[in-house]
Write an enzyme that holds these catalytic residues in place. Structure first.
Site, PDB file in Angstrom:
ATOM      1  CB  THR A 139      -0.900   0.062   1.243  1.00 37.45           C
ATOM      2  OG1 THR A 139      -0.042   0.080   2.383  1.00 37.45           O
ATOM      3  CG2 THR A 139      -1.817  -1.117   1.338  1.00 37.45           C
ATOM      4  CD  GLU A 185      -5.383  -1.996   1.926  1.00 37.95           C
ATOM      5  OE1 GLU A 185      -5.684  -1.397   0.868  1.00 37.95           O
ATOM      6  OE2 GLU A 185      -4.753  -1.459   2.849  1.00 37.95           O
ATOM      7  CE  LYS A 213     -13.208  13.600  12.975  1.00 36.41           C
ATOM      8  NZ  LYS A 213     -11.842  13.452  12.481  1.00 36.41           N
ATOM      9  CD1 TRP A 228     -17.763  15.106  11.866  1.00 31.57           C
ATOM     10  CD2 TRP A 228     -18.060  13.312  10.571  1.00 31.57           C
ATOM     11  NE1 TRP A 228     -17.325  14.014  12.569  1.00 31.57           N
ATOM     12  CE2 TRP A 228     -17.493  12.896  11.791  1.00 31.57           C
ATOM     13  CE3 TRP A 228     -18.332  12.343   9.598  1.00 31.57           C
ATOM     14  CZ2 TRP A 228     -17.200  11.564  12.068  1.00 31.57           C
ATOM     15  CZ3 TRP A 228     -18.040  11.029   9.876  1.00 31.57           C
ATOM     16  CH2 TRP A 228     -17.470  10.642  11.105  1.00 31.57           C
TER      17      TRP A 228
HETATM   18  P1  AMP Z   1      -5.051   2.760  -2.875  1.00 27.95           P
HETATM   19  O1  AMP Z   1      -4.952   1.563  -2.039  1.00 27.95           O
HETATM   20  O2  AMP Z   1      -3.784   3.539  -2.983  1.00 27.95           O
HETATM   21  O3  AMP Z   1      -5.611   2.450  -4.224  1.00 27.95           O
HETATM   22  O4  AMP Z   1      -6.091   3.766  -2.170  1.00 27.95           O
HETATM   23  C1  AMP Z   1      -7.394   3.379  -1.822  1.00 27.95           C
HETATM   24  C2  AMP Z   1      -8.199   4.573  -1.395  1.00 27.95           C
HETATM   25  O5  AMP Z   1      -8.432   5.452  -2.491  1.00 27.95           O
HETATM   26  C3  AMP Z   1      -9.586   4.252  -0.893  1.00 27.95           C
HETATM   27  O6  AMP Z   1      -9.580   3.784   0.429  1.00 27.95           O
HETATM   28  C4  AMP Z   1     -10.288   5.596  -1.051  1.00 27.95           C
HETATM   29  O7  AMP Z   1      -9.997   6.469   0.013  1.00 27.95           O
HETATM   30  C5  AMP Z   1      -9.668   6.150  -2.305  1.00 27.95           C
HETATM   31  N1  AMP Z   1     -10.575   5.910  -3.439  1.00 27.95           N
HETATM   32  C6  AMP Z   1     -10.497   4.960  -4.362  1.00 27.95           C
HETATM   33  N2  AMP Z   1     -11.485   5.080  -5.273  1.00 27.95           N
HETATM   34  C7  AMP Z   1     -12.239   6.142  -4.889  1.00 27.95           C
HETATM   35  C8  AMP Z   1     -13.417   6.781  -5.405  1.00 27.95           C
HETATM   36  N3  AMP Z   1     -14.016   6.374  -6.511  1.00 27.95           N
HETATM   37  N4  AMP Z   1     -13.902   7.842  -4.715  1.00 27.95           N
HETATM   38  C9  AMP Z   1     -13.310   8.284  -3.598  1.00 27.95           C
HETATM   39  N5  AMP Z   1     -12.197   7.741  -3.080  1.00 27.95           N
HETATM   40  C10 AMP Z   1     -11.665   6.678  -3.716  1.00 27.95           C
END
Ligand code: AMP
Length: 548
Positions: free
Chosen positions: A187, A331, A443, A448
């Site tokens: 990640t 994940e 916040k 929120w």
């Molecule tokens: P990563 O593991 O780097 O791909 O990041 C995952 C995170 O990206 C998720 O937990 C979200 O916070 C954000 N994310 C992915 N797709 C979206 C989406 N369509 N809208 C808003 N946030 C997103």
């Protein structure tokens, strides 16, 4: 009673064999920056993957579940590595070439990678890291680049083409346990050390089937997909595996990820499908606004990885290009949701559905959890943290050589669900709308404020190119929003104008009083807004902030 069905392991090997035979004529086209791109059929790529597996075993001595890393752009050779490594029972470790050097070193050592396959153009990145990578015994270089940079390397250096040339085009593929490791990806790690997610053959197989379904990306062998999302970012959202299942042609940009070559690629090769994060589509939009190109072949564009601003979707609608919003994480393999409106709606009725993050496919279960741990109803109003579980969702992180896999409390519930860290609501008909990352929500005085809502509203202003909103400390309210804005060239909009514009859509108490114009929004290694950097810039007084 036992079923009477056969039990055939779901493996990457089977996807490879299917793709290279049934869809042998489908093509991988890789951009070269020259007059002609490189074109290779699935049959050819499959044969070369088989030769690579032979070379890894016979010449480099790869055995069992040893890790083979790739430091590569999206191209045909990277696809070959995607199939060769897991099919022989080893583990593919895709390295994110945009990570800071110290994180790259950390993850290679943590995964104990024995081999790295690297694009020649990335040798300037790899060379200085090598003295810190004691587990790497072999470096395999593919494509143009200055080899002298690694002339002093302790590891043995091989040329990809020479290594695979003349090797057998058959391999006695092992019958693998479908639950065994096939690939891993760390990640992006905004806090603490990066965490390794290890995909199984089974999870990849099932995820690929879902990617292909019309409920998700709806890929078919009649089309071409432009794979902009990097192969090091959650397996390019599963596309290389999914394409070998259905035979959709792949168009790979290699290192030509800038808006101008992307626009040229689309106009010349006319892909029907594409996948990338919003910043890529923002950049492309600015490019074709200045230098018009025909993008209209793209009828099925997957946009995800960060929230899609409605203004962006609208702008692409006008170009005849349809964006489909999707949500996922490293994940979650990553397909978590995708926004296809329900059947039988008019274009106007479809619009609000298209802006949501979408619906969960059959393989993903979801629940919303409130601050006290209570489960919230799907009523479109109750906001909580999203938790998911399913066959392609991580249940733990990789513990490293000799270490146990681990399940941090803030990432997994006691009963094993993944805590996504995303906050949102789910409607009665199962559509997810995310309002924020748990750590990005503002916040203010016990209420929120959604940073995403403010950003979307700001980016709808015709003179705003990009906008990111973060929480900053406030004596009276605890936290208040700070709006950082990138203005389009020649813009004369001032803060009052922008605030008034926001006020048309957003409740008055939520409007930011702190504003800063910035040259660019800082981005993470996978192209998302990096709010951590903005918060730090504010704390260090690096931003020129105006208070209204
Ligand atoms: P990563 O593991 O780097 O791909 O990041 C995952 C995170 O990206 C998720 O937990 C979200 O916070 C954000 N994310 C992915 N797709 C979206 C989406 N369509 N809208 C808003 N946030 C997103």
């Amino acid at each position: 009673m036992l079923s009477t069905m056969q039990d055939v392991p779901l493996t990457v090997t089977r996807i490879l064999q299917h793709g290279m035979t049934i869809h042998g004529k489908s093509q991988i086209t890789t951009w070269t920056g020259e007059a002609e791109p490189q074109r290779r059929t699935f049959a050819e790529a499959g044969r070369r993957a088989t030769q690579l597996a032979n070379a890894l075993r016979d010449e480099l001595g790869i055995d069992g579940d040893q890790r083979v890393a790739t430091l590569m752009w999206n191209n045909a050779e990277h696809v070959e590595a995607y199939f060769a490594i897991p099919s022989m029972g080893a583990v593919l470790h895709t390295l994110n070439l945009r990570l800071p050097a110290e994180q790259l070193v950390w993850i290679v050592n943590h995964a104990a990678d024995r081999v790295v396959i690297v694009n020649g153009s990335l040798l300037p990145l790899l060379a200085p890291l090598l003295p810190h990578l004691p587990t790497i015994e072999h470096i395999v270089v593919s494509g143009p680049g200055d080899r002298s940079l690694i002339a002093d390397a302790e590891a043995q250096v091989h040329e990809y083409e020479e290594l695979i040339a003349g090797r057998p085009t058959t391999y006695d593929w092992p019958e693998l346990d479908e639950r065994s490791a096939a690939a891993m990806c760390y990640t992006s790690g905004t806090t603490g050390d990066p965490k390794g997610v290890v995909y199984s053959h089974r999870s990849i197989y099932l995820h690929s089937m879902q990617v292909n379904m019309s409920e998700s990306m709806g890929l078919t062998d009649k089309d071409t997909t432009l794979v902009v999302v990097p192969q090091f970012h959650v397996n390019a959202w599963g596309l290389p595996h999914a394409t070998f299942m259905t035979g959709i042609n792949m168009l790979m940009p290699d290192r030509f990820l800038q808006p101008a070559p992307l626009a040229e690629m689309i106009e010349r090769e006319r892909p029907e499908h594409a996948a990338a994060v919003p910043t890529i589509w923002q950049g492309l939009l600015a490019e074709v606004t200045a230098n018009p190109r025909d993008l209209s072949s793209m009828q099925q564009v997957t946009i995800g990885g960060a929230a899609c601003p409605p203004s962006l979707m609208e702008a692409y609608d006008k170009l005849g290009v349809r964006l489909f919003h999707a949500w996922g994480m490293t994940e979650t393999s990553p397909l978590g949701t995708m926004a296809h409106p329900p059947a039988g709606l008019t274009t106007e009725e479809e619009w609000p559905y298209r802006l949501t993050q979408g619906r969960f496919p059959a393989g993903v279960e979801a629940r919303l959890v409130g601050p006290g741990g209570e489960h919230l109803p799907w009523d479109g109003e109750s906001a909580g943290e999203l938790e998911v579980r399913g066959t392609w969702i991580a249940g733990a992180y990789y513990g490293g050589a000799g270490g146990e896999n681990f399940r941090p409390e803030d990432k997994f519930s006691e009963d094993g669900w993944l805590k996504t860290g995303d906050v949102g609501v789910i409607s009665r008909d199962g559509y997810l709308t995310l309002t924020d990352r748990a750590k990005d929500v503002i916040k203010s005085g016990g209420e929120w404020i959604s940073s995403v809502e403010l950003e979307n509203a700001l980016m709808a202003h015709p003179e705003v190119a990009e906008a990111a909103v973060v929480a900053v400390p406030d004596e009276k309210w605890g936290e208040r929003p700070l709006a950082t804005v990138v203005l389009k060239e020649g813009s004369t909009a001032d803060y009052e104008t922008l605030r008034t514009f926001l006020g048309e859509k957003i409740a008055k108490w939520q409007l930011p009083e702190r504003w800063a114009v910035v040259p660019a929004v800082p981005k993470t290694s996978v192209g998302k807004f990096d709010k951590k950097v903005i918060r730090r810039q504010y704390a260090d007084g690096e931003l020129d902030v105006t208070e209204l």
